[in-house]
Scaffold this active site. Structure first.
Site, PDB file in Angstrom:
ATOM      1  N   LYS A  79       0.845  -1.212  -0.124  1.00 25.95           N
ATOM      2  CA  LYS A  79       0.021   0.115  -0.130  1.00 25.95           C
ATOM      3  C   LYS A  79       0.963   1.446  -0.015  1.00 25.95           C
ATOM      4  O   LYS A  79       1.961   1.344   0.516  1.00 25.95           O
ATOM      5  CB  LYS A  79      -0.999   0.112   1.195  1.00 25.95           C
ATOM      6  CG  LYS A  79      -1.976   1.027   1.341  1.00 25.95           C
ATOM      7  CD  LYS A  79      -2.990   0.819   2.518  1.00 25.95           C
ATOM      8  CE  LYS A  79      -4.055   1.976   2.753  1.00 25.95           C
ATOM      9  NZ  LYS A  79      -4.867   1.783   3.613  1.00 25.95           N
ATOM     10  N   SER A 154      -9.780   1.856   2.590  1.00 28.14           N
ATOM     11  CA  SER A 154      -8.906   2.512   1.765  1.00 28.14           C
ATOM     12  C   SER A 154      -8.040   1.856   0.941  1.00 28.14           C
ATOM     13  O   SER A 154      -7.334   2.307  -0.041  1.00 28.14           O
ATOM     14  CB  SER A 154      -8.341   3.891   2.640  1.00 28.14           C
ATOM     15  OG  SER A 154      -7.491   2.937   3.598  1.00 28.14           O
ATOM     16  N   SER A 178     -10.288  -0.735   6.645  1.00 24.06           N
ATOM     17  CA  SER A 178      -9.563  -0.558   5.144  1.00 24.06           C
ATOM     18  C   SER A 178      -8.956  -1.863   4.628  1.00 24.06           C
ATOM     19  O   SER A 178      -8.535  -1.711   3.478  1.00 24.06           O
ATOM     20  CB  SER A 178      -8.688   0.715   5.347  1.00 24.06           C
ATOM     21  OG  SER A 178      -9.397   2.009   5.102  1.00 24.06           O
TER      22      SER A 178
HETATM   23  N1  GLN Z   1     -13.337   4.420   6.068  1.00 21.30           N
HETATM   24  C1  GLN Z   1     -12.759   4.675   7.201  1.00 21.30           C
HETATM   25  C2  GLN Z   1     -12.300   6.215   7.126  1.00 21.30           C
HETATM   26  O1  GLN Z   1     -12.249   6.805   6.279  1.00 21.30           O
HETATM   27  C3  GLN Z   1     -11.636   3.802   7.542  1.00 21.30           C
HETATM   28  C4  GLN Z   1     -10.449   3.960   6.725  1.00 21.30           C
HETATM   29  C5  GLN Z   1      -9.437   3.090   7.148  1.00 21.30           C
HETATM   30  O2  GLN Z   1      -9.542   2.034   7.665  1.00 21.30           O
HETATM   31  N2  GLN Z   1      -8.106   3.607   6.771  1.00 21.30           N
HETATM   32  O3  GLN Z   1     -11.714   6.706   8.143  1.00 21.30           O
END
Ligand code: GLN
Length: 486
Positions: A79, A154, A178
């Site tokens: 990532k 994400s 995510s």
């Molecule tokens: N969708 C959640 C956020 O925007 C989780 C994102 C994540 O786990 N990095 O904070």
């Protein structure tokens, strides 16, 4: 023989050991898959064919010399928020568009030491803020099962790449879902380990009390190999817990008969999607056939999970992101009059809309006079959630629930409606709030052919139980074996 890019790390490792293929052959196969599908799927921010091939050559030499480790020669995507020494690490953001870290994240160091092959950096929502990979400065990643849809986020690039053979395995990070959400939407297996199990040294921080790195793979056997590599104490991360982790592969063949799964009524009463409901009820039957017992549980504080998360995560983000000021590294505005204007213009140009929203929400909640009303309340809810889980684990080995309320949605469907986007994480966020390990495992398909994941949550450092349960499930089902038609 199926193409090398389709094979799991476990299969490839045994071919490598038997000298039936080479890491260079595997890497070439995966790189050509990347080239063929990138215009359509866009899993990557940066691809490193030269680096990958030179790492593959080194891996082949290691195998020849008898110095191979379990994942030597296996291609992996990383990532874009984990530092890769001297290579661009952008975190999906314009503000870091040209940032080349002078050091490796600990997980990257472990991957190099294992002799794995780094393919490139996987696309993600900007600063990991999102559930769809649409907020990436580099454009969205598409779902390999339906290119009109999002892959989840994400870590959407990490999940999509594994789903369509653009990587054998990958790593992502999970602050509120995510890893598990994109794993569910792309039909792969993804685990968020316990907070403190995997080092975050060199992970670009989003919300430090919630962030955790974890693996994506096509099956649980590969996940267990990656856990063996990644779960270890790191003195460079003060939140890394110094415990001995077991050999996770030892749990792949353990029977699950007699284990108990807890079903949180609050999660299921919220489910409105018939496809998700029927996949979960079929999955339950599979476990029951294996001798697993089910008990109903109540986790009443979970209802407040999203609200509390959207105080805590933005608060932490607003202070973590204060460092992007254009002074030492990252984007800097061209024309400005004085330092304050330089800060303002740099941040206005460098951050996207969602990141700005989080910074404003966090700064507001932390501002003087509001701390007790927002942050402190959210912290108290967090304690309640942790207690609810703790109590639940007195009557079960793990919790059984959905990953997401519905399968992957369409690109553009929620991007202008932050509340709808935030609600996607209703079942994943509580796990981060309590620091627990959670896994998403393919458990069915919707009527229009989209993957649906099942989530299992274990007590702290109960990763081995998740491996055991998912391994038993994957022996009985073939959802994880199906591939998107591309
Ligand atoms: N969708 C959640 C956020 O925007 C989780 C994102 C994540 O786990 N990095 O904070």
């Amino acid at each position: 023989m199926s193409d090398l890019y389709e094979k799991t790390a476990t299969e490839l490792a045994s071919l490598l050991r038997a000298k039936k293929t080479s890491s260079v052959e595997i890497t070439e196969s995966v790189l050509s898959r990347i080239e063929a599908l990138e215009p359509k799927i866009h899993s990557y921010v940066n691809i490193y064919p030269d680096l990958a091939l030179s790492m593959a050559k080194e891996a082949d030499q290691r195998i020849l010399d008898g110095r191979a480790r379990p994942l030597t020669g296996i291609p992996i995507a990383i990532k874009d928020n984990m530092c890769l020494q001297n290579e661009k690490t952008t975190c999906g953001s314009r503000i870091l568009a040209n940032f080349r870290p002078p050091y490796d994240a600990t997980v990257v160091r472990l991957i190099r030491e294992e002799g794995m092959v780094i393919l490139g950096s996987a696309n993600m929502d900007e600063f990991a803020m999102g559930s769809s990979t649409e907020t990436s400065y580099w454009g969205p990643t598409r779902n390999p099962w339906d290119a009109e849809r999002i892959p989840g986020g994400s870590s959407g690039g990490s999940a999509a790449a594994v789903a369509c053979g653009q990587a054998t395995v990958s790593i992502g990070s999970d602050t509120g879902g995510s890893i598990r959400l994109p794993a569910s939407f792309c039909g792969v297996t993804g685990m968020k380990p316990t907070y403190g199990a995997v080092s975050r040294f060199g992970l670009v921080a989003y919300a430090s009390s919630l962030d955790q790195i974890g693996p994506f793979a096509r099956d649980i056997s590969d996940v267990s190999l990656l856990l063996n590599l990644l779960c270890r104490h790191d003195p460079l991360d003060s939140t890394s817990v110094p415990i001995e982790h077991p050999d996770f592969t030892k749990f792949l063949d353990k029977p699950v008969s007699g284990m108990t799964l807890g079903v949180p009524v609050e999660f299921f009463s919220k489910l409105e999607n018939e496809d998700v409901e029927s996949s979960l009820s079929d999955a339950r039957k599979v476990f029951e056939k294996l001798g697993v017992k089910f008990v109903e549980l109540s986790l009443p504080s979970l209802d407040y999970g999203i609200a509390a998360y959207y105080i805590i995560a933005p608060c932490e983000a607003s202070s973590n992101l204060a460092r992007y000021d254009g002074v030492k590294y990252g984007h800097r505005a061209r024309d400005f009059d004085g330092m304050i204007e330089m800060y303002c213009k740099t941040r206005a140009e460098g951050f996207g809309a969602e990141v700005k929203r989080r910074i404003m929400l966090g700064t507001y909640s932390l501002s003087s006079g509001y701390y007790d009303a927002y942050y402190l309340k959210a912290a108290k809810i967090r304690t309640l959630i942790t207690k609810d889980f703790k109590q639940s684990f007195e009557s079960c080995d793990a919790i059984f629930c959905p990953v997401a309320p519905a399968p992957a949605f369409k690109i553009g469907e929620k991007v202008d409606d932050p509340i709808q986007m935030y609600l996607t994480d209703v079942f994943t966020i509580p796990v981060n709030m309590a620091g627990l390990p959670g896994i998403s495992c393919p458990a069915g398909f919707s009527s229009d052919g989209l993957p649906i994941g099942l989530q299992l949550i274990a007590p702290h450092f109960g990763e081995s139980k998740l491996v055991q349960l998912v391994a038993a499930f994957q022996k009985e089902t073939d959802y994880h074996l199906r591939r998107p038609a591309l």
